[in-house]
Write an enzyme that holds these catalytic residues in place. Structure first.
Site, PDB file in Angstrom:
ATOM      1  N   THR A 210      17.840  60.110-125.315  1.00  0.00           N
ATOM      2  CA  THR A 210      17.763  61.554-125.564  1.00  0.00           C
ATOM      3  C   THR A 210      18.988  61.993-126.360  1.00  0.00           C
ATOM      4  OG1 THR A 210      16.446  62.181-123.656  1.00  0.00           O
ATOM      5  CG2 THR A 210      17.994  63.823-124.431  1.00  0.00           C
TER       6      THR A 210
ATOM      7  N   GLY B 294      10.463  66.898-118.933  1.00  0.00           N
ATOM      8  CA  GLY B 294      11.718  66.689-118.213  1.00  0.00           C
ATOM      9  C   GLY B 294      12.652  67.882-118.345  1.00  0.00           C
TER      10      GLY B 294
HETATM   11  N1  GLY Z   1      16.137  63.724-119.871  1.00  0.00           N
HETATM   12  C1  GLY Z   1      14.949  63.664-120.583  1.00  0.00           C
HETATM   13  C2  GLY Z   1      13.739  63.620-119.775  1.00  0.00           C
HETATM   14  O1  GLY Z   1      13.820  63.356-118.576  1.00  0.00           O
HETATM   15  O2  GLY Z   1      12.667  63.842-120.296  1.00  0.00           O
END
Ligand code: GLY
Length: 331
Positions: free
Chosen positions: A182, A212
């Site tokens: 990410t 998320g």
């Molecule tokens: N941190 C990115 C997700 O969990 O989608």
């Protein structure tokens, strides 16, 4: 998570080159008098185009083999924010998030409607296949096979090419990379304003429209007048702890350092409930800190006072003062 044992020298070098390219982009925007908001958007766009990271081209794939993209951006000086989730045809989800912030009365758009808005705004559209790389497809197959779930037919002609950045992309991968990448960017401009941006493909093999923390303001992304945060990790835990906003709340408490505020949430609360990941945090003095409870997090900083530094593993480097920091990390 990111470990030295799962990283080849070539891949390590490629990530460091990509981080340096991203930092140079943000730094150039700020050096030219651009705003923190401009800097985080421009930096995130470069990384969305880099297949090494889990966002834009090279995003982690959902269980049906499609890329579904999430992004958020926040302007600390105004508390304005924009976010999108489940985008499938907009090349730069971070720019779409900014349009949501600047051209609508809303904060959060999802799914097909968000892509319709992107088209209306004239943002570049691409077929969903544009986001899908050979490497990410291989990771998806591994994850689905391990889970005993059906594997969708592999699209023909997949490559790992980076269309618009000068970083070579190794074709090997490790299963751990299902969870990496990410993109997060935080920046402070000459006027002292802060901004944060986060963009991701989410989790490999995600289904049922799972979203998320990345596009959720306060969980994976937050900026106010004194503090900007972008998070990476298993989003479910960051959502439950509203981590990004909580770090800024703690950072504003008398006698609490920026590092202590970040560590309290990551090494304290997140670790306690079994979550994993990390954050990049910056304050209005340009101090940049990282906190992570994993073996590594792709990250770096640069400022008008100090040259770019990039780090991958938890035991590398420390924190610095300066007007730009960014990182990309697990997930
Ligand atoms: N941190 C990115 C997700 O969990 O989608």
């Amino acid at each position: 998570m990111i470990s030295r044992s799962s990283m080849t020298p070539e891949r390590d070098a490629a990530y460091r080159a990509a981080l340096n390219a991203a930092l140079a982009t943000g730094q150039a925007v700020l050096a030219g008098g651009g705003s923190a908001l401009d800097a985080v958007e421009a930096t995130a766009r470069v990384m969305e185009d880099n297949p090494l990271f889990n966002a834009g081209r090279g995003a982690a794939l959902s269980d049906d083999g499609s890329a579904t993209l999430d992004a958020a951006i926040m302007d600390g000086s105004t508390l304005k924010a924009g976010a999108v989730a489940g985008v499938t045809t907009t090349r730069h989800p971070i720019s779409l998030a900014r349009r949501v912030m600047e051209a609508t009365r809303h904060v959060f758009l999802i799914g097909a409607g968000a892509d319709v808005f992107a088209r209306e705004q004239g943002l570049e559209q691409v077929p969903n296949s544009w986001f899908i790389t050979a490497r990410r497809w291989g990771i998806l197959e591994e994850v689905l096979r391990e889970d005993g779930r059906p594997i969708p037919p592999r699209p023909s002609g997949l490559t790992d090419e980076a269309p618009s950045v000068s970083v070579q992309v190794p074709v090997s991968h490790s299963p751990d990379e299902a969870r990496f990448g990410t993109i997060g960017v935080v920046a402070r401009d000459r006027a002292g304003n802060l901004a944060a941006a986060t963009t991701t493909g989410g989790l490999t093999g995600e289904r049922w429209g799972r979203v998320g923390d990345a596009p959720v303001i306060g969980a994976g992304t937050y900026a106010d007048a004194g503090c900007a945060v972008s998070a990476t990790g298993t989003g479910e835990y960051f959502l439950r702890l509203v981590i990004a906003r909580m770090i800024c709340v703690h950072a504003g408490e008398p006698g609490t350092s920026l590092q202590a505020a970040a560590d309290r949430m990551i090494k304290g609360d997140l670790t306690r409930i079994g979550g994993d990941g990390g954050v990049i945090v910056m304050n209005d003095r340009g101090e940049a800190v990282f906190s992570l409870n994993t073996e590594g997090m792709y990250r770096g900083t640069v400022s008008s006072l100090s040259p770019a530094r990039v780090m991958i593993y938890a035991d590398e480097g420390g924190n610095v003062d300066g007007p730009v920091a960014r990182a990309a990390a697990p997930h």
